[in-house]
Design a protein around this motif. Structure first.
Motif, mmCIF file in Angstrom:
data_model
loop_
_atom_site.group_PDB
_atom_site.id
_atom_site.type_symbol
_atom_site.label_atom_id
_atom_site.label_comp_id
_atom_site.label_asym_id
_atom_site.label_seq_id
_atom_site.Cartn_x
_atom_site.Cartn_y
_atom_site.Cartn_z
ATOM 1 N N ILE A 263 0.834 -1.197 0.000
ATOM 2 C CA ILE A 263 0.000 0.000 0.000
ATOM 3 C C ILE A 263 0.872 1.252 0.000
ATOM 4 O O ILE A 263 0.631 2.203 -0.748
ATOM 5 C CB ILE A 263 -0.948 -0.003 1.214
ATOM 6 C CG1 ILE A 263 -1.974 -1.133 1.073
ATOM 7 C CG2 ILE A 263 -1.662 1.334 1.345
ATOM 8 C CD1 ILE A 263 -2.901 -1.284 2.257
ATOM 9 N N SER A 264 1.922 1.258 0.818
ATOM 10 C CA SER A 264 2.824 2.411 0.877
ATOM 11 C C SER A 264 3.574 2.582 -0.434
ATOM 12 O O SER A 264 3.778 3.703 -0.918
ATOM 13 C CB SER A 264 3.819 2.244 2.025
ATOM 14 O OG SER A 264 3.154 2.158 3.270
ATOM 15 N N GLN A 266 2.541 1.577 -3.422
ATOM 16 C CA GLN A 266 1.598 2.049 -4.432
ATOM 17 C C GLN A 266 1.384 3.557 -4.305
ATOM 18 O O GLN A 266 1.378 4.285 -5.307
ATOM 19 C CB GLN A 266 0.262 1.325 -4.282
ATOM 20 C CG GLN A 266 -0.783 1.710 -5.331
ATOM 21 C CD GLN A 266 -0.379 1.295 -6.725
ATOM 22 O OE1 GLN A 266 -0.249 0.111 -7.014
ATOM 23 N NE2 GLN A 266 -0.176 2.268 -7.607
ATOM 24 N N LYS A 267 1.227 4.035 -3.085
ATOM 25 C CA LYS A 267 1.041 5.476 -2.876
ATOM 26 C C LYS A 267 2.273 6.249 -3.347
ATOM 27 O O LYS A 267 2.151 7.327 -3.955
ATOM 28 C CB LYS A 267 0.775 5.777 -1.404
ATOM 29 C CG LYS A 267 0.512 7.253 -1.129
ATOM 30 C CD LYS A 267 0.237 7.526 0.327
ATOM 31 C CE LYS A 267 -0.127 8.995 0.549
ATOM 32 N NZ LYS A 267 0.901 9.923 0.038
ATOM 33 N N ASP A 270 2.320 6.415 -7.145
ATOM 34 C CA ASP A 270 1.251 7.315 -7.588
ATOM 35 C C ASP A 270 1.659 8.765 -7.396
ATOM 36 O O ASP A 270 1.414 9.621 -8.258
ATOM 37 C CB ASP A 270 -0.039 7.036 -6.811
ATOM 38 C CG ASP A 270 -0.774 5.795 -7.299
ATOM 39 O OD1 ASP A 270 -0.525 5.369 -8.444
ATOM 40 O OD2 ASP A 270 -1.584 5.255 -6.525
ATOM 41 N N ASP A 271 2.278 9.055 -6.261
ATOM 42 C CA ASP A 271 2.718 10.423 -5.977
ATOM 43 C C ASP A 271 3.771 10.889 -6.988
ATOM 44 O O ASP A 271 3.784 12.057 -7.379
ATOM 45 C CB ASP A 271 3.287 10.518 -4.567
ATOM 46 C CG ASP A 271 2.210 10.431 -3.491
ATOM 47 O OD1 ASP A 271 1.018 10.595 -3.835
ATOM 48 O OD2 ASP A 271 2.555 10.189 -2.322
#
Length: 281
Positions: A263-264, A266-267, A270-271
């Motif tokens: 999850i981290s 992926q974020k 994305d950022d």
């Protein structure tokens, strides 16, 4: 929420409304112009407007006006609430019953440990931006990453301005060629850890799901091939595209991948895709 679920499922039960929803999900967190949606899905403006209105009415899509353009994006909080409700109602809070089969089969696979990661960059033509990304990653971090690129509809030749920039930056262009994503799908294809689209058109297209559940993100940026004017102006556009990708890849290769949960991670990717796409290297 109980009353809204049937309405949302009914709206998504229409194939073309579902196609709009899926495209916006692929582009999230981007806000996408109505004209771009219509072009990508081959829909008349009036037809698309009706589909978007239905998705808005049930709270799955949000609209924002910027100047004369209407921009649309997924209302992710409401989408998550819908999934949460279905999970609690249908699965009685037992996620192992409702976990997608692809995720069930993925359990036990090699985690994101400190190893050499395979990365694929996708564009439509595979003639400039994705070629830049492949070359930059290979040169800057080839000891930790295996870099690949492909096009959904590759051109037969690489763009000469792109090759000129790569030569000026000290890249080996002899290993480069335009490739179709079909080369990287099916039995015997590499198992990618990361898949990035670097142009909106490629991100808008329906592609088969990648095996192994790679981390994916959209790093869209302007197409230098479309630049008009003198050769000097065109060359500048290619240098800017190269610089923007170089900056993003520098941030990407600096991520502590082995220590981040999915999850981290992926974020984080994305950022990176939301950073400025115009700064020179």
């Amino acid at each position: 929420m109980e009353e809204m679920i049937p309405s949302r499922l009914s709206v998504l039960g229409h194939p073309q409304r579902l196609a709009v929803f899926r495209l916006l999900m692929r582009r999230y967190p981007d806000r996408v112009r109505a004209g771009e949606l219509a072009e990508a899905l081959d829909l008349k403006a009036s037809t698309l407007s009706a589909y978007l209105s239905a998705l808005q009415q049930v709270g799955l899509v949000s609209q924002e006006r910027v100047g004369t353009s209407l921009l649309y994006s997924i209302a992710m909080t409401e989408v998550r609430r819908t999934f949460d409700h279905l999970l609690l109602d249908c699965c009685r809070g037992r996620p192992e019953l409702c976990l997608p089969l692809s995720l069930v089969s993925a359990t036990g696979q090699t985690p994101m440990t400190d190893r050499k990661y395979k990365v694929l960059f996708i564009c439509t033509g595979n003639s400039a931006r994705s070629i830049f990304a492949e070359s930059i990653l290979r040169k800057e971090a080839g000891d930790r990453f295996e870099a690949y690129s492909a096009g959904t509809r590759p051109r037969s030749e690489l763009n000469p301005f792109a090759l000129e920039v790569l030569e000026q930056k000290g890249h080996d262009i002899s290993v480069l060629r335009a490739k179709n994503i079909a080369e990287f799908q099916g039995e015997g294809a590499p198992k990618f850890d990361f898949v990035f689209t670097v142009c909106n058109r490629a991100a808008n297209e329906e592609c088969p799901a990648w095996s192994g559940q790679p981390v994916s993100a959209h790093w869209g940026m302007p197409d230098p091939v479309k630049t008009e004017g003198t050769d000097a102006q065109k060359s500048l556009a290619f240098h800017q595209a190269y610089g923007a990708l170089h900056n993003r890849i520098t941030v990407f290769t600096g991520l502590p991948i082995a220590s981040l949960d999915r999850i981290s991670l992926q974020k984080a990717v994305d950022d990176i895709g939301r950073t400025d796409a115009g700064a020179p290297a």
